[in-house]
Design an enzyme around this catalytic site. Structure first.
Site, PDB file in Angstrom:
ATOM      1  N   HIS A   1       5.708  -3.777   3.324  1.00 18.89           N
ATOM      2  CA  HIS A   1       6.602  -2.690   3.747  1.00 18.89           C
ATOM      3  C   HIS A   1       6.031  -1.994   4.992  1.00 18.89           C
ATOM      4  O   HIS A   1       6.759  -1.657   5.922  1.00 18.89           O
ATOM      5  CB  HIS A   1       6.749  -1.646   2.632  1.00 18.89           C
ATOM      6  CG  HIS A   1       7.391  -2.157   1.379  1.00 18.89           C
ATOM      7  ND1 HIS A   1       6.903  -1.862   0.122  1.00 18.89           N
ATOM      8  CD2 HIS A   1       8.482  -2.945   1.183  1.00 18.89           C
ATOM      9  CE1 HIS A   1       7.674  -2.434  -0.790  1.00 18.89           C
ATOM     10  NE2 HIS A   1       8.634  -3.100  -0.171  1.00 18.89           N
TER      11      HIS A   1
ATOM     12  N   LYS B   1      16.714  -2.156 -11.146  1.00 17.75           N
ATOM     13  CA  LYS B   1      15.274  -1.979 -11.394  1.00 17.75           C
ATOM     14  C   LYS B   1      14.991  -0.630 -12.048  1.00 17.75           C
ATOM     15  O   LYS B   1      15.682   0.346 -11.777  1.00 17.75           O
ATOM     16  CB  LYS B   1      14.494  -2.043 -10.067  1.00 17.75           C
ATOM     17  CG  LYS B   1      14.585  -3.380  -9.346  1.00 17.75           C
ATOM     18  CD  LYS B   1      13.803  -3.308  -8.037  1.00 17.75           C
ATOM     19  CE  LYS B   1      13.905  -4.601  -7.240  1.00 17.75           C
ATOM     20  NZ  LYS B   1      13.320  -4.455  -5.896  1.00 17.75           N
TER      21      LYS B   1
ATOM     22  N   ARG C   1      11.094 -12.405   3.078  1.00 16.55           N
ATOM     23  CA  ARG C   1       9.923 -13.254   2.864  1.00 16.55           C
ATOM     24  C   ARG C   1      10.306 -14.700   2.633  1.00 16.55           C
ATOM     25  O   ARG C   1       9.505 -15.604   2.824  1.00 16.55           O
ATOM     26  CB  ARG C   1       9.143 -12.773   1.614  1.00 16.55           C
ATOM     27  CG  ARG C   1       8.452 -11.455   1.783  1.00 16.55           C
ATOM     28  CD  ARG C   1       8.124 -10.856   0.453  1.00 16.55           C
ATOM     29  NE  ARG C   1       9.359 -10.688  -0.313  1.00 16.55           N
ATOM     30  CZ  ARG C   1       9.459 -10.050  -1.463  1.00 16.55           C
ATOM     31  NH1 ARG C   1       8.393  -9.542  -2.020  1.00 16.55           N
ATOM     32  NH2 ARG C   1      10.619  -9.935  -2.084  1.00 16.55           N
TER      33      ARG C   1
ATOM     34  N   SER D   1       6.135  -5.642  -4.519  1.00 13.52           N
ATOM     35  CA  SER D   1       5.800  -4.538  -5.423  1.00 13.52           C
ATOM     36  C   SER D   1       5.597  -5.061  -6.840  1.00 13.52           C
ATOM     37  O   SER D   1       4.729  -4.573  -7.578  1.00 13.52           O
ATOM     38  CB  SER D   1       6.927  -3.501  -5.404  1.00 13.52           C
ATOM     39  OG  SER D   1       7.053  -2.951  -4.124  1.00 13.52           O
TER      40      SER D   1
HETATM   41  O1  PNS Z   1      13.477  -2.634  -2.361  1.00 14.18           O
HETATM   42  P1  PNS Z   1      14.799  -3.057  -2.930  1.00 14.18           P
HETATM   43  O2  PNS Z   1      14.853  -2.787  -4.434  1.00 14.18           O
HETATM   44  O3  PNS Z   1      15.161  -4.491  -2.618  1.00 14.18           O
HETATM   45  O4  PNS Z   1      15.901  -2.116  -2.225  1.00 14.18           O
HETATM   46  C1  PNS Z   1      17.254  -2.226  -2.560  1.00 14.18           C
HETATM   47  C2  PNS Z   1      18.020  -0.973  -2.115  1.00 14.18           C
HETATM   48  C3  PNS Z   1      17.385   0.274  -2.710  1.00 14.18           C
HETATM   49  C4  PNS Z   1      18.020  -0.877  -0.596  1.00 14.18           C
HETATM   50  C5  PNS Z   1      19.508  -1.141  -2.621  1.00 14.18           C
HETATM   51  O5  PNS Z   1      19.520  -1.306  -4.021  1.00 14.18           O
HETATM   52  C6  PNS Z   1      20.381   0.038  -2.217  1.00 14.18           C
HETATM   53  O6  PNS Z   1      20.907   0.036  -1.121  1.00 14.18           O
HETATM   54  N1  PNS Z   1      20.492   1.044  -3.121  1.00 14.18           N
HETATM   55  C7  PNS Z   1      21.292   2.223  -2.876  1.00 14.18           C
HETATM   56  C8  PNS Z   1      22.640   2.115  -3.601  1.00 14.18           C
HETATM   57  C9  PNS Z   1      23.595   1.208  -2.830  1.00 14.18           C
HETATM   58  O7  PNS Z   1      24.080   1.545  -1.764  1.00 14.18           O
HETATM   59  N2  PNS Z   1      23.854   0.029  -3.388  1.00 14.18           N
HETATM   60  C10 PNS Z   1      24.804  -0.915  -2.817  1.00 14.18           C
HETATM   61  C11 PNS Z   1      24.099  -2.029  -2.127  1.00 14.18           C
HETATM   62  S1  PNS Z   1      25.216  -3.370  -1.999  1.00 14.18           S
END
Ligand code: PNS
Length: 162
Positions: free
Chosen positions: A17, A41, A90, A128
Site C-alpha cells: 500500500h 471483509k 498484484r 493484509s
Molecule cells: O482493500 P480492499 O478491501 O480491496 O478495498 C475495497 C474497497 C474498500 C475500496 C471497496 O470495497 C469499496 O469501494 N468500498 C466502499 C463501498 C463501495 O462503494 N462499494 C462499491 C464498490 S463496487
C-alpha cells in the site's frame, strides 16, 4: 488541482500500500488515501487504527492526506472532485476484481475513472491477509509493513490471539 483517491480496507496498511501511495502521489497535486469498508471483509483493526497506521506510514509525504469514509466510493470521489481512483494490482485475479469494481462504480457514476498501478515485483506476495496470518503464528512482519507500524500491528494482532 489534480486529486487522486486511493481507497482500501488497509487492514493493516502494508509495504505494498505504501509503495502504491508513494508512486501515485507523484502523479497528482494531492493524493487522498481513504480508509473504507469492504462489506465482504470483517476488519481486525478499528477504522481509527487503520487511519492512524496509514497516517503514520505516510507522514513524510506532504501531498498525501488520509481520511476515512463509511459510504460509497463514488460519493467520496464526487465530493472530493477527484480525477481518478488509484488501485494497486498484484495479479490477474486482482485485475479481474478491479475491472468488476470499476464497471460497478461506473454504473453508479458515469465519470468515474480508475488507474491501476502494477505493484513492484518484490511486493507481489504481500497482502493484509498474509500479514495477519504470519502475525497470528508469531512470524516476523518487518518486511511486510512499514517500519513505523510493525510494533503496533504485532502487538494488536497478538492481543486478538490471546
Ligand atoms: O482493500 P480492499 O478491501 O480491496 O478495498 C475495497 C474497497 C474498500 C475500496 C471497496 O470495497 C469499496 O469501494 N468500498 C466502499 C463501498 C463501495 O462503494 N462499494 C462499491 C464498490 S463496487
Amino acid at each position: 488541482m489534480s486529486i487522486l483517491l486511493f481507497p482500501g480496507s488497509f487492514d493493516p496498511f502494508t509495504m505494498g500500500h505504501c509503495d502504491i501511495a508513494k508512486r501515485a502521489s507523484k502523479l497528482c497535486d494531492k493524493l487522498v488515501v481513504a480508509v473504507m469498508d469492504n462489506s465482504a471483509k470483517h476488519p481486525a483493526f478499528s477504522t481509527e487504527d487503520r487511519v492512524n497506521m496509514a497516517r503514520e506510514s505516510l507522514k513524510e509525504y506532504k501531498n498525501i492526506e488520509v481520511v476515512s469514509s463509511g459510504g460509497l466510493l463514488v460519493d467520496l470521489f464526487k465530493e472530493l472532485g477527484c480525477s481518478a481512483v488509484v488501485r494497486g494490482i498484484r495479479s490477474e485475479s486482482d485485475f479481474r476484481y478491479e475491472a468488476e469494481m470499476a464497471m460497478a462504480n461506473r454504473l453508479l457514476y458515469a465519470d468515474y475513472e480508475v488507474l491501476l498501478l502494477p505493484c513492484r515485483e518484490n511486493l507481489s506476495m504481500t497482502s493484509s491477509t498474509i500479514v495477519k496470518e504470519v502475525c497470528y503464528y508469531g512470524g516476523d512482519i518487518s518486511k511486510m509493513v512499514p517500519a513505523q507500524i510493525v510494533d503496533f500491528v504485532t502487538k494488536e494482532l497478538k492481543k486478538g490471539r490471546s
